[in-house]
Design a protein around this motif. Sequence first.
Motif, short mmCIF file in Angstrom:
data_model
loop_
_atom_site.label_atom_id
_atom_site.label_comp_id
_atom_site.label_asym_id
_atom_site.label_seq_id
_atom_site.Cartn_x
_atom_site.Cartn_y
_atom_site.Cartn_z
N GLN A 33 0.86 -1.18 0.00
CA GLN A 33 0.00 0.00 0.00
C GLN A 33 0.90 1.23 0.00
N PRO A 34 0.40 2.35 -0.52
CA PRO A 34 1.26 3.55 -0.59
C PRO A 34 1.59 4.10 0.79
N ALA A 35 2.76 4.67 0.90
CA ALA A 35 3.21 5.26 2.16
C ALA A 35 4.22 6.37 1.85
N VAL A 36 4.38 7.27 2.81
CA VAL A 36 5.28 8.41 2.66
C VAL A 36 6.42 8.31 3.66
N PHE A 37 7.66 8.32 3.16
CA PHE A 37 8.85 8.37 4.01
C PHE A 37 9.15 9.83 4.34
N CYS A 38 9.38 10.11 5.60
CA CYS A 38 9.78 11.45 6.03
C CYS A 38 11.17 11.39 6.67
N ASN A 39 11.90 12.47 6.55
CA ASN A 39 13.21 12.63 7.22
C ASN A 39 14.25 11.62 6.74
N MET A 40 14.13 11.20 5.48
CA MET A 40 15.11 10.26 4.93
C MET A 40 16.09 10.91 3.95
N VAL A 41 15.80 12.13 3.51
CA VAL A 41 16.63 12.71 2.44
C VAL A 41 17.15 14.10 2.80
N ASP A 42 17.17 14.42 4.10
CA ASP A 42 17.54 15.78 4.51
C ASP A 42 18.94 16.18 4.05
N ASP A 43 19.82 15.20 3.85
CA ASP A 43 21.20 15.51 3.45
C ASP A 43 21.43 15.32 1.95
N TRP A 44 20.37 15.08 1.18
CA TRP A 44 20.54 14.90 -0.26
C TRP A 44 20.76 16.25 -0.94
N PRO A 45 21.83 16.41 -1.68
CA PRO A 45 22.02 17.66 -2.45
C PRO A 45 20.87 17.93 -3.42
N ALA A 46 20.18 16.88 -3.84
CA ALA A 46 19.08 17.03 -4.79
C ALA A 46 17.94 17.88 -4.23
N LEU A 47 17.87 18.04 -2.92
CA LEU A 47 16.83 18.89 -2.34
C LEU A 47 17.01 20.36 -2.77
N GLN A 48 18.19 20.69 -3.29
CA GLN A 48 18.44 22.05 -3.79
C GLN A 48 18.07 22.20 -5.26
N TRP A 49 17.51 21.14 -5.86
CA TRP A 49 17.21 21.17 -7.29
C TRP A 49 15.90 21.92 -7.58
N ASN A 50 15.80 23.16 -7.15
CA ASN A 50 14.62 23.94 -7.54
C ASN A 50 14.82 24.42 -8.98
N THR A 51 13.80 25.05 -9.55
CA THR A 51 13.86 25.41 -10.96
C THR A 51 14.96 26.44 -11.26
N LYS A 52 15.23 27.34 -10.33
CA LYS A 52 16.29 28.33 -10.57
C LYS A 52 17.64 27.65 -10.61
N TYR A 53 17.87 26.73 -9.69
CA TYR A 53 19.14 26.00 -9.67
C TYR A 53 19.29 25.16 -10.94
N LEU A 54 18.20 24.46 -11.32
CA LEU A 54 18.26 23.61 -12.50
C LEU A 54 18.44 24.44 -13.78
N SER A 55 17.84 25.64 -13.81
CA SER A 55 18.00 26.52 -14.96
C SER A 55 19.46 26.89 -15.16
N ALA A 56 20.13 27.20 -14.05
CA ALA A 56 21.56 27.53 -14.13
C ALA A 56 22.38 26.31 -14.54
N LEU A 57 21.98 25.14 -14.04
CA LEU A 57 22.71 23.91 -14.34
C LEU A 57 22.56 23.53 -15.81
N LEU A 58 21.38 23.75 -16.37
CA LEU A 58 21.13 23.42 -17.78
C LEU A 58 21.73 24.46 -18.72
N ASP A 59 21.93 25.67 -18.22
CA ASP A 59 22.66 26.72 -18.95
C ASP A 59 22.11 26.94 -20.37
N GLY A 60 20.80 27.17 -20.47
CA GLY A 60 20.20 27.50 -21.76
C GLY A 60 19.78 26.31 -22.60
N LYS A 61 19.97 25.10 -22.10
CA LYS A 61 19.55 23.90 -22.84
C LYS A 61 18.02 23.84 -22.88
#
Length: 489
Positions: A33-61
């Motif tokens: 059955q579906p479930a939600v994990f909490c407090n498992m990814v607090d140290d993942w750098p991917a949590l910083q992957w908001n659209t502004k960050y990704l826009s800079a990372l893609l650099d016009g792609k």
Amino acid sequence: MAGPAGRPPPAPGADVKPFTPEKAKEVVMSLQQPAVFCNMVDDWPALQWNTKYLSALLDGKTIQFRIGLKTMDLVPQFETRCSYVEATLQEFLAWSCGEPSCLSGPFSCYEYSKYWAYADYKYIARLFEDKAEVFQDIKWSDFGFPGRNGKESTLWIGSEGANTPCHLDSYGCNLVLQVQGRKRWHLFPPGDTSFLYPTRIPYEESSIFSKVNVANPDPKCFPEFRNATAHVVTLGPGQVLLVPRHWWHYVESIDPVTVSINSWIELDADHEARVEEAITRTLVCAIKSAENPSSADLWLNPTEVEATSHDINLQYLNSAVSAYFKSRKASVSEEAHPSSISAEKMTSASHKRRKRQVGTEPEGCKLLTHEADFSTVKAEKLQKIPFGPHLIQVLPQSQETSSKGARAVESDYRDLIHGNEGGHFGKLHCARKQLVMSNDCETPANQMDSDGSPNASQTTLSTNDLLDCLVNPRVISLVAQLLLERTRI
């Protein structure tokens, strides 16, 4: 001191997680059955992957966005009914913010108040093929899958209203990380399949769509949908949703901008499913390709490049059957010599769409939708699942609140964060030519018999009506079993 790429370092204690990788994997692989994990990814750098960050990372792609209408009609907005534009994330952000610069850009024909945009199913391995170091920002090893990172993951970026039509995935189970904004998930158990009116039109390997727009169901066309049991949860940043095998889901963005990352986890049971998918592809391509080419029915999903030939489909079917028996043999060998087989047999299932890969299958042959086989084991395992503030059940709707179809109580992600263990998390979850579907149930009065049923002599059945019966999951599962029995002889 800032971390890599200017990110702040993890907070003290962020590496202390509520579940070990071994325990998290046990939950993922056993929970039905579906479930939600909490407090498992607090140290993942991917949590910083908001659209502004990704826009800079893609650099016009530029990336492809699917465009759909925010107005909600009774028919799902399948991908065949959408428009598509190529744009940069910077242009997407300008459009979503209503900046004047977008008046002449790729979104200029689409008013933000009327349309949504969705960059969906973007494989991170392709998107950042020249920046492989970012793969390490995603660490599915914390869930017990060592070596799995962004390379086996998919990125989703959408505006408010962006949605995925209700469907189930033929292969694997799904782990979904919410990074930015919130998404609402409407989930339905495998046992509700008949209530969701499954169809393979539009066709895409690995996805069985529902004819029902679950966010705005048509009770006249789909009366059985009222028997479906919705589970709804609003997923917020930093949370990871487990979508178990063969759970139906409709997903919509409810904030101005949303970013999600997911990975499909391959299961042993996928290999019989691949035989079933090969049978389905063979039938759908053969029958739809025989139709009049001038038909307005856009039956092939945009994710499928072309309708493959009968010879190629038969080759795929034979390969899937051979791999099924090879995996059964390996499974028997593993039981006889457990010490000689590696305990870790993880294979990437990230490229869920149009996947042509086969692997291992447990002994025995189970129906695609026969999840009831797990009922006894499931009840026992459910008692051992460590539900609490770090693992929240997505529970079914409260019967008292169901006054229309599959309406349910919804839990906001803030409740999940604060560990609302006792609450019911009720239901969660393009302007091209409209797909011509056979589910138009408006039958003229002169085509009705006196008892109110359609007049048999005047009822016209379409190719899609025939296919909905021929490639119904229950039928295909039975055909697969008969075919495997024939091959075994």
